[in-house]
Scaffold this motif. Structure first.
Motif, PDB file in Angstrom:
ATOM      1  N   VAL A 101       0.847  -1.195   0.000  1.00  0.00           N
ATOM      2  CA  VAL A 101       0.000   0.000   0.000  1.00  0.00           C
ATOM      3  C   VAL A 101       0.881   1.242   0.000  1.00  0.00           C
ATOM      4  CG1 VAL A 101      -1.772   1.279   1.251  1.00  0.00           C
ATOM      5  CG2 VAL A 101      -1.827  -1.221   1.231  1.00  0.00           C
ATOM      6  N   ARG A 102       0.560   2.152  -0.902  1.00  0.00           N
ATOM      7  CA  ARG A 102       1.263   3.438  -0.982  1.00  0.00           C
ATOM      8  C   ARG A 102       0.219   4.549  -0.942  1.00  0.00           C
ATOM      9  NH1 ARG A 102       6.703   4.176  -0.664  1.00  0.00           N
ATOM     10  NH2 ARG A 102       6.712   5.653  -2.408  1.00  0.00           N
ATOM     11  N   ARG A 103       0.175   5.247   0.175  1.00  0.00           N
ATOM     12  CA  ARG A 103      -0.760   6.352   0.355  1.00  0.00           C
ATOM     13  C   ARG A 103      -0.199   7.286   1.420  1.00  0.00           C
ATOM     14  NH1 ARG A 103      -6.349   4.292   2.105  1.00  0.00           N
ATOM     15  NH2 ARG A 103      -6.613   6.498   2.541  1.00  0.00           N
ATOM     16  N   ARG A 104      -0.881   8.358   1.696  1.00  0.00           N
ATOM     17  CA  ARG A 104      -0.375   9.359   2.623  1.00  0.00           C
ATOM     18  C   ARG A 104      -0.107   8.784   4.006  1.00  0.00           C
ATOM     19  NH1 ARG A 104      -3.544  14.015   1.666  1.00  0.00           N
ATOM     20  NH2 ARG A 104      -5.301  12.780   2.433  1.00  0.00           N
ATOM     21  N   SER A 105      -1.008   7.975   4.502  1.00  0.00           N
ATOM     22  CA  SER A 105      -0.873   7.446   5.864  1.00  0.00           C
ATOM     23  C   SER A 105      -0.001   6.201   5.935  1.00  0.00           C
ATOM     24  CB  SER A 105      -2.268   7.128   6.424  1.00  0.00           C
ATOM     25  OG  SER A 105      -2.929   6.187   5.610  1.00  0.00           O
ATOM     26  N   LEU A 106       0.381   5.633   4.787  1.00  0.00           N
ATOM     27  CA  LEU A 106       1.193   4.425   4.780  1.00  0.00           C
ATOM     28  C   LEU A 106       2.089   4.451   3.546  1.00  0.00           C
ATOM     29  CD1 LEU A 106       1.690   1.808   6.329  1.00  0.00           C
ATOM     30  CD2 LEU A 106       0.006   0.689   4.869  1.00  0.00           C
ATOM     31  N   CYS A 107       3.291   5.004   3.733  1.00  0.00           N
ATOM     32  CA  CYS A 107       4.181   5.221   2.592  1.00  0.00           C
ATOM     33  C   CYS A 107       5.577   4.708   2.935  1.00  0.00           C
ATOM     34  CB  CYS A 107       4.207   6.706   2.225  1.00  0.00           C
ATOM     35  SG  CYS A 107       4.931   7.072   0.614  1.00  0.00           S
ATOM     36  N   THR A 108       5.685   3.409   3.153  1.00  0.00           N
ATOM     37  CA  THR A 108       6.980   2.818   3.522  1.00  0.00           C
ATOM     38  C   THR A 108       7.859   2.651   2.286  1.00  0.00           C
ATOM     39  OG1 THR A 108       6.011   0.620   3.311  1.00  0.00           O
ATOM     40  CG2 THR A 108       6.016   1.606   5.502  1.00  0.00           C
ATOM     41  N   ASP A 109       9.165   2.589   2.511  1.00  0.00           N
ATOM     42  CA  ASP A 109      10.122   2.465   1.400  1.00  0.00           C
ATOM     43  C   ASP A 109      10.086   1.082   0.774  1.00  0.00           C
ATOM     44  OD1 ASP A 109      10.963   5.069   1.755  1.00  0.00           O
ATOM     45  OD2 ASP A 109      12.568   4.512   3.152  1.00  0.00           O
ATOM     46  N   CYS A 110       9.842   0.058   1.590  1.00  0.00           N
ATOM     47  CA  CYS A 110       9.921  -1.316   1.090  1.00  0.00           C
ATOM     48  C   CYS A 110       9.185  -2.251   2.049  1.00  0.00           C
ATOM     49  CB  CYS A 110      11.392  -1.739   0.962  1.00  0.00           C
ATOM     50  SG  CYS A 110      11.662  -3.407   0.329  1.00  0.00           S
ATOM     51  N   ILE A 111       8.578  -3.303   1.500  1.00  0.00           N
ATOM     52  CA  ILE A 111       7.906  -4.322   2.296  1.00  0.00           C
ATOM     53  C   ILE A 111       8.576  -5.664   2.006  1.00  0.00           C
ATOM     54  CG2 ILE A 111       5.753  -5.545   2.753  1.00  0.00           C
ATOM     55  CD1 ILE A 111       5.669  -2.708   3.703  1.00  0.00           C
ATOM     56  N   ASP A 112       9.044  -6.341   3.039  1.00  0.00           N
ATOM     57  CA  ASP A 112       9.701  -7.638   2.862  1.00  0.00           C
ATOM     58  C   ASP A 112       8.635  -8.709   2.651  1.00  0.00           C
ATOM     59  OD1 ASP A 112      11.277  -9.878   2.857  1.00  0.00           O
ATOM     60  OD2 ASP A 112      12.426  -9.343   4.642  1.00  0.00           O
ATOM     61  N   VAL A 113       8.199  -8.874   1.402  1.00  0.00           N
ATOM     62  CA  VAL A 113       7.120  -9.804   1.090  1.00  0.00           C
ATOM     63  C   VAL A 113       7.541 -11.245   1.350  1.00  0.00           C
ATOM     64  CG1 VAL A 113       5.643 -10.685  -0.752  1.00  0.00           C
ATOM     65  CG2 VAL A 113       6.107  -8.228  -0.581  1.00  0.00           C
ATOM     66  N   GLU A 114       8.786 -11.585   1.024  1.00  0.00           N
ATOM     67  CA  GLU A 114       9.248 -12.949   1.235  1.00  0.00           C
ATOM     68  C   GLU A 114       9.094 -13.360   2.701  1.00  0.00           C
ATOM     69  OE1 GLU A 114      13.271 -15.686   1.336  1.00  0.00           O
ATOM     70  OE2 GLU A 114      13.368 -13.492   1.314  1.00  0.00           O
ATOM     71  N   ARG A 115       9.558 -12.508   3.586  1.00  0.00           N
ATOM     72  CA  ARG A 115       9.480 -12.816   5.024  1.00  0.00           C
ATOM     73  C   ARG A 115       8.020 -12.924   5.479  1.00  0.00           C
ATOM     74  NH1 ARG A 115       8.816  -9.781   9.606  1.00  0.00           N
ATOM     75  NH2 ARG A 115       9.728 -10.623  11.525  1.00  0.00           N
ATOM     76  N   ARG A 116       7.181 -12.024   5.008  1.00  0.00           N
ATOM     77  CA  ARG A 116       5.784 -12.048   5.420  1.00  0.00           C
ATOM     78  C   ARG A 116       5.070 -13.299   4.920  1.00  0.00           C
ATOM     79  NH1 ARG A 116       3.258  -5.987   5.887  1.00  0.00           N
ATOM     80  NH2 ARG A 116       5.025  -5.067   6.979  1.00  0.00           N
ATOM     81  N   LEU A 117       5.380 -13.705   3.718  1.00  0.00           N
ATOM     82  CA  LEU A 117       4.753 -14.912   3.198  1.00  0.00           C
ATOM     83  C   LEU A 117       5.219 -16.157   3.940  1.00  0.00           C
ATOM     84  CD1 LEU A 117       4.675 -14.313  -0.668  1.00  0.00           C
ATOM     85  CD2 LEU A 117       2.771 -14.257   0.956  1.00  0.00           C
ATOM     86  N   ARG A 118       6.491 -16.192   4.318  1.00  0.00           N
ATOM     87  CA  ARG A 118       6.988 -17.345   5.075  1.00  0.00           C
ATOM     88  C   ARG A 118       6.282 -17.440   6.431  1.00  0.00           C
ATOM     89  NH1 ARG A 118      11.088 -19.929   2.767  1.00  0.00           N
ATOM     90  NH2 ARG A 118      12.325 -18.866   1.150  1.00  0.00           N
ATOM     91  N   LEU A 119       6.036 -16.301   7.053  1.00  0.00           N
ATOM     92  CA  LEU A 119       5.332 -16.301   8.336  1.00  0.00           C
ATOM     93  C   LEU A 119       3.859 -16.659   8.151  1.00  0.00           C
ATOM     94  CD1 LEU A 119       6.839 -13.100  10.020  1.00  0.00           C
ATOM     95  CD2 LEU A 119       7.293 -15.479  10.612  1.00  0.00           C
ATOM     96  N   THR A 120       3.249 -16.096   7.108  1.00  0.00           N
ATOM     97  CA  THR A 120       1.821 -16.318   6.883  1.00  0.00           C
ATOM     98  C   THR A 120       1.520 -17.749   6.457  1.00  0.00           C
ATOM     99  OG1 THR A 120       1.518 -14.010   6.248  1.00  0.00           O
ATOM    100  CG2 THR A 120      -0.195 -15.552   5.580  1.00  0.00           C
ATOM    101  N   LEU A 121       2.331 -18.268   5.546  1.00  0.00           N
ATOM    102  CA  LEU A 121       2.076 -19.592   4.989  1.00  0.00           C
ATOM    103  C   LEU A 121       2.767 -20.713   5.746  1.00  0.00           C
ATOM    104  CD1 LEU A 121       2.396 -18.679   1.205  1.00  0.00           C
ATOM    105  CD2 LEU A 121       0.357 -18.663   2.646  1.00  0.00           C
ATOM    106  N   GLY A 122       3.639 -20.353   6.702  1.00  0.00           N
ATOM    107  CA  GLY A 122       4.296 -21.381   7.500  1.00  0.00           C
ATOM    108  C   GLY A 122       5.452 -22.067   6.795  1.00  0.00           C
ATOM    109  N   PHE A 123       6.086 -21.385   5.849  1.00  0.00           N
ATOM    110  CA  PHE A 123       7.249 -21.971   5.168  1.00  0.00           C
ATOM    111  C   PHE A 123       8.488 -21.854   6.052  1.00  0.00           C
ATOM    112  CE2 PHE A 123       5.338 -20.904   0.749  1.00  0.00           C
ATOM    113  CZ  PHE A 123       4.459 -21.956   0.897  1.00  0.00           C
TER     114      PHE A 123
END
Length: 567
Positions: free
Chosen positions: A545-567
């Motif tokens: 998400v890129r908007r005024r209230s949430l404008c981070t430089d980068c999101i570690d998708v790999e890490r989040r998917l490993r946590l979410t999917l249990g890899f």
């Protein structure tokens, strides 16, 4: 329940008596040896006296146990009554009951939330340490089980999309800021009983976006449910900003229940009264005009209260008391109902972010058990303060999704599956807020290329990814360039979900499922809102998400998917 040392004491005395009895039974018979019999009779008398002594001691010990237990129970009652971290508001009248306006605020106990790799500090008390370790182990076992189940579910969904379609739709549409089904099942008796809903709460404000309006409407609908009232609003044309609809106002025929069909949980009555039904032949400006001929006739037995400049709290106290009086007029001059006009400042008043004041002590004593503020207090959607009780009552139904919205969402999910170019994709949301945020968060094509390069790094090790793009950008060139950024990856595809929704909505209009006035950007936004729940239990597994209230430089998708999917 008796403490363990009480039980041990009784058991010890019982053991002694049993032993003495056993000793008596082991004395040889005196029939063969009269001399021995005489001696044994003396010994038996001695043992009988000892038994009586032990029996007296046992009775005294039992009396002490009962006395100590009673004292402890009383002490525990007072402790629970006066401990801030205990949810005493659910069972006892707190000290704040004696004051109609002042409420003592206590921070609730924070629940223990443990992950597999969290660092924890065990309590120093051995008994607490043992209990804590048990909770930790149980939590870890549950977490591991949930991860395994989630991985199995993900694999099943990827191999059988058709079978999981209804499950996906249900999972991603239930998280709408309201209570879960389990919560509603426990709240069936919490509602305040309303024989009639004669009261009215009228709210008017400047135009804004649909998300902002839904927060306000849901919050005021809960308040209306508690006050035995209905909510009256100007139609969406006058409360929705044209800036989010390509510079055009929505149709005057569009109603609020086209977006959210809010009904009261007690009887399924609509929570919003259409202003056309309230005032016949009202002027085109849709103002709640007190000069209108219908106004006086309809509300002649109502007390009018107008709250302005953010001063809502005192008026709420007055109207709360009035709402608890008899709803039927005793004579033509008796005022038993109210019309409460609220103008602007929903986010900046002395009530929205505060705990609701209670009735006066004198009035509470008259109502008796009918008034249960600790149980009847309505849920507040905007008030997220930590002291807001989780046991608040939901006066409106959980599922407010209109049937035509649900139907189009189901068609959208099927279309996403059909248009996905990559098999067994993991779906993520790519939301780009342009419009009023373009100067606050850089969403240019160049910046988005850098953002995706960083965020999607090493995701090829996990699997194929399909990004569902939503944006308020009208420029077709920009949207096409964002879609083209996926060409740099073999495992990534980007779908323009807004475009898919427009296609589905147009087809639905031609099929007679919806009207032509439904074809506006707010309606499209509402259909796609099922993807903006921030939940990973449904179709969407991560959010970019890129908007005024949430404008981070980068999101570690790999890490989040490993946590979410249990890899």
């Amino acid at each position: 329940t008796l403490p363990s040392w009480h039980v041990n004491l009784i058991f010890a005395h019982y053991t002694v008596l049993s032993k003495e009895t056993a000793d008596q039974s082991s004395i040889p018979s005196c029939q063969c040896n009269p001399t021995l019999c005489k001696g044994n009779m003396k010994r038996s008398d001695s043992l009988s006296k000892k038994n009586k002594t032990y029996f007296c001691i046992l009775i005294i010990a039992c009396a002490l146990v009962i006395g100590i237990t009673i004292v402890q129970d009383g002490t525990e009652y007072e402790y629970l009554r006066n401990t801030p971290t205990f949810s005493s508001s659910s069972y006892f009248n707190s000290p704040s009951d004696t004051n109609d306006a002042t409420v003592v605020q206590h921070a609730p106990m924070k629940p223990i939330s443990l992950q597999l790799n969290d660092e924890i500090a065990l309590p120093r008390n051995p008994q607490e340490e043992k209990r804590f370790i048990t909770v930790f182990r149980t939590t870890n076992e549950k977490t591991t089980s949930e991860i395994n189940q989630h991985a199995i579910k993900e694999k099943t969904e990827s191999t059988n999309k058709q079978a999981s379609l209804s499950q996906q739709l249900s999972a991603i549409s239930t998280d709408n800021g309201k209570a879960t089904q389990n919560e509603n099942e426990t709240e069936t008796a919490c509602w305040r009983k309303c024989p009639q809903r004669l009261n009215r709460i009228y709210y008017n404000d400047g135009a804004a976006g649909l998300g902002d309006r839904k927060i306000i409407i849901n919050d005021l609908a809960e308040l209306a449910g508690y006050l035995c009232a209905k909510l009256v609003l100007p139609r969406p044309k006058y409360l929705l900003n044209s800036i989010h609809n390509f510079g055009e106002l929505v149709s005057e025929h569009l109603l609020w229940d086209d977006f959210d069909n809010i009904t009261f949980a007690e009887d399924d009555e609509p929570a919003i009264a259409d202003i056309y039904d309230e005032l016949d032949g009202i002027d085109s400006n849709m103002d709640f005009n007190r000069e209108h001929p219908t106004w006086h006739e309809r509300y002649k037995h109502h007390r009018l209260v107008v709250s302005t400049n953010g001063k809502w709290k005192q008026d709420f106290k007055t109207l709360q008391a009035l709402s608890w009086r008899s709803p039927v007029p005793k004579n033509n001059s008796t005022v038993t109902s109210f019309v409460w006009e609220l103008h602007d400042k929903f986010y900046f008043n002395d009530l929205t972010l505060q705990k609701l004041p209670r009735l006066s002590s004198k009035f509470r004593s008259k109502l008796g058990n009918a008034y249960k503020p600790y149980r009847m207090e309505p849920h507040r959607y905007y008030n997220t303060e930590k002291w807001v009780a989780k046991s608040t009552c939901h006066y409106t139904n959980e599922d407010a999704t209109p049937s035509h919205i649900s139907l189009l969402r189901e068609k959208l999910i099927q279309r996403i599956y059909d248009d996905s170019l990559l098999d067994n994709s993991i779906y993520g949301l790519l939301h780009l807020r342009r419009g009023d945020s373009i100067d606050d968060c850089d969403t240019s094509v160049k910046r988005m290329k850098e953002y995706l390069s960083c965020s999607l790094e090493n995701t090829d090790l996990i699997g194929n990814i399909t990004l569902l793009m939503t944006s308020d950008e009208e420029n077709k060139w920009y949207r096409k360039e964002i879609l083209g950024l996926a060409d740099a990856y073999e495992h990534v595809n980007i779908l323009d979900v807004d475009d898919l929704i427009w296609q589905i909505a147009n087809q639905a209009m031609m099929d007679g499922v919806i009207h032509d006035y439904h074809l506006n950007n707010y309606f499209v936004y509402e259909i796609g809102d099922m993807f903006r729940t921030w939940s990973t239990d449904g179709l969407i597994k991560f959010y970019l998400v890129r908007r005024r209230s949430l404008c981070t430089d980068c999101i570690d998708v790999e890490r989040r998917l490993r946590l979410t999917l249990g890899f």
